[in-house]
Motif scaffolding. Structure first.
Motif, PDB file in Angstrom:
ATOM      1  N   LYS A   9       0.878  -1.173   0.000  1.00 15.45           N
ATOM      2  CA  LYS A   9       0.000   0.000   0.000  1.00 15.45           C
ATOM      3  C   LYS A   9       0.916   1.222   0.000  1.00 15.45           C
ATOM      4  N   SER A  10       0.625   2.166  -0.878  1.00 13.73           N
ATOM      5  CA  SER A  10       1.431   3.385  -0.914  1.00 13.73           C
ATOM      6  C   SER A  10       0.529   4.605  -0.716  1.00 13.73           C
ATOM      7  N   GLU A  15       2.191   6.076  -6.241  1.00 14.27           N
ATOM      8  CA  GLU A  15       2.310   4.689  -6.658  1.00 14.27           C
ATOM      9  C   GLU A  15       3.463   4.483  -7.645  1.00 14.27           C
ATOM     10  N   GLY A  33       1.436  -2.543 -10.813  1.00 13.52           N
ATOM     11  CA  GLY A  33       0.357  -1.786 -10.195  1.00 13.52           C
ATOM     12  C   GLY A  33      -0.923  -2.594 -10.216  1.00 13.52           C
ATOM     13  N   TYR A  38      -4.656  -3.084  -2.316  1.00 13.02           N
ATOM     14  CA  TYR A  38      -3.209  -2.893  -2.445  1.00 13.02           C
ATOM     15  C   TYR A  38      -2.902  -2.182  -3.757  1.00 13.02           C
ATOM     16  N   ASP A  39      -1.811  -1.428  -3.765  1.00  6.08           N
ATOM     17  CA  ASP A  39      -1.451  -0.644  -4.939  1.00  6.08           C
ATOM     18  C   ASP A  39      -0.424  -1.329  -5.831  1.00  6.08           C
ATOM     19  N   ILE A  40       0.436  -2.150  -5.230  1.00  4.19           N
ATOM     20  CA  ILE A  40       1.530  -2.762  -5.988  1.00  4.19           C
ATOM     21  C   ILE A  40       1.710  -4.211  -5.541  1.00  4.19           C
TER      22      ILE A  40
END
Length: 81
Positions: A9-10, A15, A33, A38-40
């Motif tokens: 998570k960013s 991101e 991505g 979650y982002d990544i």
């Protein structure tokens, strides 16, 4: 070879910055991505479990703008790749 997948998570709007920094880390083989919680999604491979742990705790978690991580360790007996 030890393998783990790390869900990152960013901070919002960072991101791409985070992904760029993650890809510079030794043992990070892939970063993509994602949509959702979650982002990544990050694939990490290392020679030993200690090296894998160090990559995650000393490198990935310390990248600027990373809020949190969740690590999914691969079961060694099932890792045929």
């Amino acid at each position: 070879m030890e393998t783990a997948y790390v869900l990152v998570k960013s901070q919002v709007a960072h991101e791409m910055d985070v992904m760029g920094e993650l890809l510079k880390i030794d043992n990070v083989k892939e970063a993509r991505g994602t949509f959702g919680v979650y982002d990544i999604f990050v694939k990490v491979e290392a020679k030993t479990s200690k090296e894998l742990e160090d990559t995650i705790t000393k490198n990935i978690r310390k990248v600027k703008h990373v809020i949190s991580t969740t690590t999914l360790s691969v079961i060694p007996e099932q890792d045929k790749n």
